[in-house]
Design an enzyme around this catalytic site. Structure first.
Site, PDB file in Angstrom:
ATOM      1  N   GLU A 192      21.835  42.729 -12.567  1.00 14.54           N
ATOM      2  CA  GLU A 192      21.794  42.754 -11.104  1.00 14.54           C
ATOM      3  C   GLU A 192      20.456  42.149 -10.707  1.00 14.54           C
ATOM      4  O   GLU A 192      19.548  42.030 -11.542  1.00 14.54           O
ATOM      5  CB  GLU A 192      21.861  44.202 -10.593  1.00 14.54           C
ATOM      6  CG  GLU A 192      23.170  44.897 -10.921  1.00 14.54           C
ATOM      7  CD  GLU A 192      23.220  46.330 -10.374  1.00 14.54           C
ATOM      8  OE1 GLU A 192      22.344  46.701  -9.553  1.00 14.54           O
ATOM      9  OE2 GLU A 192      24.134  47.060 -10.795  1.00 14.54           O
ATOM     10  N   PRO A 193      20.292  41.819  -9.420  1.00 12.99           N
ATOM     11  CA  PRO A 193      19.009  41.218  -9.023  1.00 12.99           C
ATOM     12  C   PRO A 193      17.804  42.080  -9.433  1.00 12.99           C
ATOM     13  O   PRO A 193      16.782  41.572  -9.857  1.00 12.99           O
ATOM     14  CB  PRO A 193      19.133  41.106  -7.502  1.00 12.99           C
ATOM     15  CG  PRO A 193      20.611  40.990  -7.261  1.00 12.99           C
ATOM     16  CD  PRO A 193      21.273  41.820  -8.324  1.00 12.99           C
ATOM     17  N   ILE A 241      26.989  36.512 -14.420  1.00 13.62           N
ATOM     18  CA  ILE A 241      28.092  37.019 -15.243  1.00 13.62           C
ATOM     19  C   ILE A 241      28.879  35.863 -15.869  1.00 13.62           C
ATOM     20  O   ILE A 241      29.598  35.132 -15.181  1.00 13.62           O
ATOM     21  CB  ILE A 241      29.026  37.944 -14.419  1.00 13.62           C
ATOM     22  CG1 ILE A 241      28.193  39.047 -13.739  1.00 13.62           C
ATOM     23  CG2 ILE A 241      30.118  38.531 -15.310  1.00 13.62           C
ATOM     24  CD1 ILE A 241      27.310  39.857 -14.665  1.00 13.62           C
ATOM     25  N   GLU A 266      21.441  38.048 -22.862  1.00  9.23           N
ATOM     26  CA  GLU A 266      21.539  39.257 -23.706  1.00  9.23           C
ATOM     27  C   GLU A 266      20.172  39.745 -24.173  1.00  9.23           C
ATOM     28  O   GLU A 266      20.009  40.208 -25.300  1.00  9.23           O
ATOM     29  CB  GLU A 266      22.509  39.042 -24.866  1.00  9.23           C
ATOM     30  CG  GLU A 266      23.907  38.773 -24.346  1.00  9.23           C
ATOM     31  CD  GLU A 266      24.997  38.995 -25.336  1.00  9.23           C
ATOM     32  OE1 GLU A 266      24.867  39.872 -26.193  1.00  9.23           O
ATOM     33  OE2 GLU A 266      26.005  38.267 -25.264  1.00  9.23           O
ATOM     34  N   SER A 293      13.585  36.750 -25.143  1.00  8.35           N
ATOM     35  CA  SER A 293      12.823  36.872 -26.407  1.00  8.35           C
ATOM     36  C   SER A 293      11.784  37.994 -26.287  1.00  8.35           C
ATOM     37  O   SER A 293      11.505  38.702 -27.262  1.00  8.35           O
ATOM     38  CB  SER A 293      12.133  35.548 -26.741  1.00  8.35           C
ATOM     39  OG  SER A 293      13.115  34.606 -27.121  1.00  8.35           O
ATOM     40  N   GLU A 294      11.231  38.168 -25.083  1.00 10.25           N
ATOM     41  CA  GLU A 294      10.237  39.246 -24.896  1.00 10.25           C
ATOM     42  C   GLU A 294      10.901  40.612 -25.118  1.00 10.25           C
ATOM     43  O   GLU A 294      10.319  41.506 -25.746  1.00 10.25           O
ATOM     44  CB  GLU A 294       9.632  39.185 -23.481  1.00 10.25           C
ATOM     45  CG  GLU A 294       8.706  37.995 -23.223  1.00 10.25           C
ATOM     46  CD  GLU A 294       9.440  36.663 -22.984  1.00 10.25           C
ATOM     47  OE1 GLU A 294      10.692  36.668 -22.853  1.00 10.25           O
ATOM     48  OE2 GLU A 294       8.761  35.620 -22.928  1.00 10.25           O
TER      49      GLU A 294
HETATM   50  N1  CAA Z   1      21.736  51.885 -29.620  1.00 11.36           N
HETATM   51  C1  CAA Z   1      21.931  53.194 -29.277  1.00 11.36           C
HETATM   52  N2  CAA Z   1      21.192  53.806 -28.321  1.00 11.36           N
HETATM   53  C2  CAA Z   1      20.249  53.097 -27.707  1.00 11.36           C
HETATM   54  C3  CAA Z   1      19.994  51.740 -28.005  1.00 11.36           C
HETATM   55  C4  CAA Z   1      20.791  51.139 -29.015  1.00 11.36           C
HETATM   56  N3  CAA Z   1      20.621  49.867 -29.358  1.00 11.36           N
HETATM   57  N4  CAA Z   1      18.989  51.290 -27.231  1.00 11.36           N
HETATM   58  C5  CAA Z   1      18.611  52.321 -26.450  1.00 11.36           C
HETATM   59  N5  CAA Z   1      19.374  53.409 -26.748  1.00 11.36           N
HETATM   60  C6  CAA Z   1      19.279  54.743 -26.154  1.00 11.36           C
HETATM   61  C7  CAA Z   1      17.921  55.362 -26.462  1.00 11.36           C
HETATM   62  O1  CAA Z   1      17.941  56.034 -27.705  1.00 11.36           O
HETATM   63  C8  CAA Z   1      17.759  56.325 -25.299  1.00 11.36           C
HETATM   64  O2  CAA Z   1      18.573  57.470 -25.519  1.00 11.36           O
HETATM   65  P1  CAA Z   1      17.957  58.982 -25.452  1.00 11.36           P
HETATM   66  O3  CAA Z   1      17.343  59.090 -24.091  1.00 11.36           O
HETATM   67  O4  CAA Z   1      19.138  59.851 -25.659  1.00 11.36           O
HETATM   68  O5  CAA Z   1      16.936  59.029 -26.533  1.00 11.36           O
HETATM   69  C9  CAA Z   1      18.401  55.579 -24.136  1.00 11.36           C
HETATM   70  O6  CAA Z   1      19.302  54.641 -24.726  1.00 11.36           O
HETATM   71  C10 CAA Z   1      17.388  54.861 -23.275  1.00 11.36           C
HETATM   72  O7  CAA Z   1      16.689  53.937 -24.116  1.00 11.36           O
HETATM   73  P2  CAA Z   1      15.249  53.343 -23.766  1.00 11.36           P
HETATM   74  O8  CAA Z   1      14.343  54.482 -23.374  1.00 11.36           O
HETATM   75  O9  CAA Z   1      14.819  52.480 -24.893  1.00 11.36           O
HETATM   76  O10 CAA Z   1      15.557  52.488 -22.448  1.00 11.36           O
HETATM   77  P3  CAA Z   1      14.655  51.509 -21.611  1.00 11.36           P
HETATM   78  O11 CAA Z   1      14.973  51.732 -20.185  1.00 11.36           O
HETATM   79  O12 CAA Z   1      13.241  51.610 -22.061  1.00 11.36           O
HETATM   80  O13 CAA Z   1      15.271  50.072 -21.935  1.00 11.36           O
HETATM   81  C11 CAA Z   1      15.443  47.984 -23.085  1.00 11.36           C
HETATM   82  C12 CAA Z   1      15.278  49.513 -23.156  1.00 11.36           C
HETATM   83  C13 CAA Z   1      15.419  47.563 -24.555  1.00 11.36           C
HETATM   84  C14 CAA Z   1      14.334  47.305 -22.343  1.00 11.36           C
HETATM   85  C15 CAA Z   1      16.822  47.661 -22.471  1.00 11.36           C
HETATM   86  O14 CAA Z   1      16.811  47.919 -21.072  1.00 11.36           O
HETATM   87  C16 CAA Z   1      17.262  46.237 -22.689  1.00 11.36           C
HETATM   88  O15 CAA Z   1      17.799  45.918 -23.756  1.00 11.36           O
HETATM   89  N6  CAA Z   1      17.083  45.344 -21.692  1.00 11.36           N
HETATM   90  C17 CAA Z   1      17.602  43.989 -21.737  1.00 11.36           C
HETATM   91  C18 CAA Z   1      18.936  43.954 -21.067  1.00 11.36           C
HETATM   92  C19 CAA Z   1      19.749  42.772 -21.483  1.00 11.36           C
HETATM   93  O16 CAA Z   1      19.839  42.432 -22.650  1.00 11.36           O
HETATM   94  N7  CAA Z   1      20.409  42.184 -20.519  1.00 11.36           N
HETATM   95  C20 CAA Z   1      21.264  41.104 -20.782  1.00 11.36           C
HETATM   96  C21 CAA Z   1      22.428  41.162 -19.875  1.00 11.36           C
HETATM   97  S1  CAA Z   1      23.925  40.677 -20.556  1.00 11.36           S
HETATM   98  C22 CAA Z   1      23.947  39.017 -20.590  1.00 11.36           C
HETATM   99  O17 CAA Z   1      22.963  38.360 -20.618  1.00 11.36           O
HETATM  100  C23 CAA Z   1      25.323  38.508 -20.683  1.00 11.36           C
HETATM  101  C24 CAA Z   1      25.586  37.084 -20.633  1.00 11.36           C
HETATM  102  O18 CAA Z   1      26.616  36.773 -20.121  1.00 11.36           O
HETATM  103  C25 CAA Z   1      24.728  36.062 -21.292  1.00 11.36           C
END
Ligand code: CAA
Length: 397
Positions: A125-126, A155, A362, A365-366
């Site tokens: 989302e934004p 999307i 998805e 890299s950061e």
């Molecule tokens: N497997 C299982 N559980 C997981 C997990 C994983 N890989 N990653 C996180 N969790 C769980 C954690 O254990 C935690 O659970 P508990 O509270 O029960 O311990 C919960 O999820 C929250 O985790 P975090 O505290 O790590 O969450 P965060 O808010 O700090 O975020 C982040 C972590 C890695 C930054 C995550 O937000 C992220 O991956 N961001 C990037 C999003 C992304 O990839 N977006 C791409 C969109 S899709 C796309 O691009 C599609 C396209 O069409 C190209």
């Protein structure tokens, strides 16, 4: 090392399909910014839309490595078709298969695994890009389900998908534990497909904004319990990142193949340019990076199939490395072809533009570095080894 003769045979089959049936469309898809929908029935016939799903639900179930080889081979020829497959299989379809109940699987999967319809995944989302937990889309409880307001952006397959799995906040208070996953069908009242993005690369891929306005989603279309959405999507993204790694690898392999062939044929100063060290060493570096990326990706793919193993770190490493080398390799390939590489007559300039997406989609890299470093810190802080401690604390004389 990782593949069996069956994998190698399958690779040849997909390569033949991609070179014979997708390659003729790649320039027009890029120019017209539109996917050639006549390819979808062929992707369906080849089982490429149901690779992660059991046959009971219409899938063509394979091991993850086979799926990854398919994405790699298709992306070698066309990044836009590669991302369509990766988003469909790993993101739009897999969550229903993995987290759906029997009724949801029977209702939604056959159509998208073997019925020739596509799926998509709505997370961004934004205000919720890298911070995926920042979802603002709100699903307010109502009789028998939810009234959803908000929207999604960036999307993949957004305007051409029949089924979309998306996240919405079902509680305003609980942080990431207030997010749930819901299933949406195209045509639902209150759902509209918004603008198509005008992108640098992956121009054949349909990337959309989606709007939800008082859109009713039945409770029976929620995946799992309320509040499980964030974790479900993180698990989904672990698999998705391996497929984005495969897409990056395929694009890089395509650029390398074109550059290597060109360098052997192209003569300057009386000999093929491949005989000059400046070019030969470039090709050697490309081939080495491709090999290293392939090991990381195939290893992560094999881990994904092992029950009970969390492969978050391996998936992030594979995606991070493969996307970065894809950018380097496509850039270097343009260098090998010189002015020809800069022109749209050859595919390397499109591959260079397509490769950039792999460092963004998805998880940037950061974000991959953040995921890897958090897991490393956890691992190191749990270690009881005395190795590397100062003399007085370590077990040394
Ligand atoms: N497997 C299982 N559980 C997981 C997990 C994983 N890989 N990653 C996180 N969790 C769980 C954690 O254990 C935690 O659970 P508990 O509270 O029960 O311990 C919960 O999820 C929250 O985790 P975090 O505290 O790590 O969450 P965060 O808010 O700090 O975020 C982040 C972590 C890695 C930054 C995550 O937000 C992220 O991956 N961001 C990037 C999003 C992304 O990839 N977006 C791409 C969109 S899709 C796309 O691009 C599609 C396209 O069409 C190209």
């Amino acid at each position: 090392m990782w593949t069996t003769p069956e994998h190698d045979k399958y690779r040849l089959k997909i390569r033949e399909f991609a070179e014979g049936e997708i390659a003729p469309y790649t320039h027009t898809m890029d120019d017209e910014q539109s996917f050639r929908m006549e390819l979808v029935p062929r992707l369906n016939e080849l089982g490429l839309l149901g690779l992660q799903v059991d046959r009971a639900y219409g899938g063509s179930f394979t091991d993850t490595l086979t799926y990854i080889i398919a994405v790699e081979e298709v992306s070698r020829v066309c990044g836009s078709t590669g991302i369509l497959l990766a988003a469909h299989n790993s993101l739009g379809t897999y969550p229903i298969y993995r987290f759906g109940n029997e009724e949801q699987k029977r209702k939604y999967l056959p159509e998208i695994t073997s019925g020739g319809k596509l799926s998509a995944f709505g997370l961004s989302e934004p205000e919720a890009g890298s911070d995926a937990g920042g979802t603002k889309t709100y699903a307010a409880k109502t009789d028998g389900g939810y009234l959803v307001n908000g929207g999604k952006c960036w999307i993949t397959n957004g305007g051409i998908a029949r089924t979309i799995v998306f996240t919405a906040r079902t509680s305003k208070e609980k942080g990431v534990k207030g997010i749930s996953s819901l299933i949406l069908s195209a045509g639902t009242k209150g759902f509209t497909v918004g603008k198509k993005e005008n992108k640098l690369g992956m121009r054949g891929s349909d990337t959309r904004v989606l709007h939800f306005e008082d859109m009713f989603i039945a409770e029976s279309d929620r995946l799992g319990e309320e509040g499980q959405g964030f974790k479900q999507f993180m698990i989904t993204l672990d698999g998705g990142r391996v497929s984005i790694g495969a897409m990056a690898l395929g694009i890089a392999q395509g650029a390398y193949d074109i550059a290597a062939k060109y360098a052997i044929k192209r003569k300057q100063f009386g000999k093929p340019i491949a005989e000059f060290q400046g070019i030969a060493f470039k090709l050697a570096d490309m081939a080495t990076q491709l090999q290293a990326a392939r090991h990381l990706i195939y290893h992560a793919a094999i881990l994904k199939d092992k029950p009970g193993i969390r492969f978050t770190r391996e998936a992030a490493m594979a995606k991070l490395y493969a996307s970065e080398i894809a950018n380097n390799i496509t850039y270097a390939a343009i260098g090998v072809l010189g002015a020809e590489g800069y022109s749209q007559d050859y595919a390397v300039e499109r591959m260079y533009r397509d490769a950039k997406l792999c460092e963004i989609g998805e998880g940037t890299s950061e974000i991959q570095r953040l995921v890897i470093s958090r897991l490393i810190v956890d691992e190191v802080s749990q270690s009881t080894s005395t190795f590397g401690l100062p003399r007085e604390k370590a077990n040394t004389e």
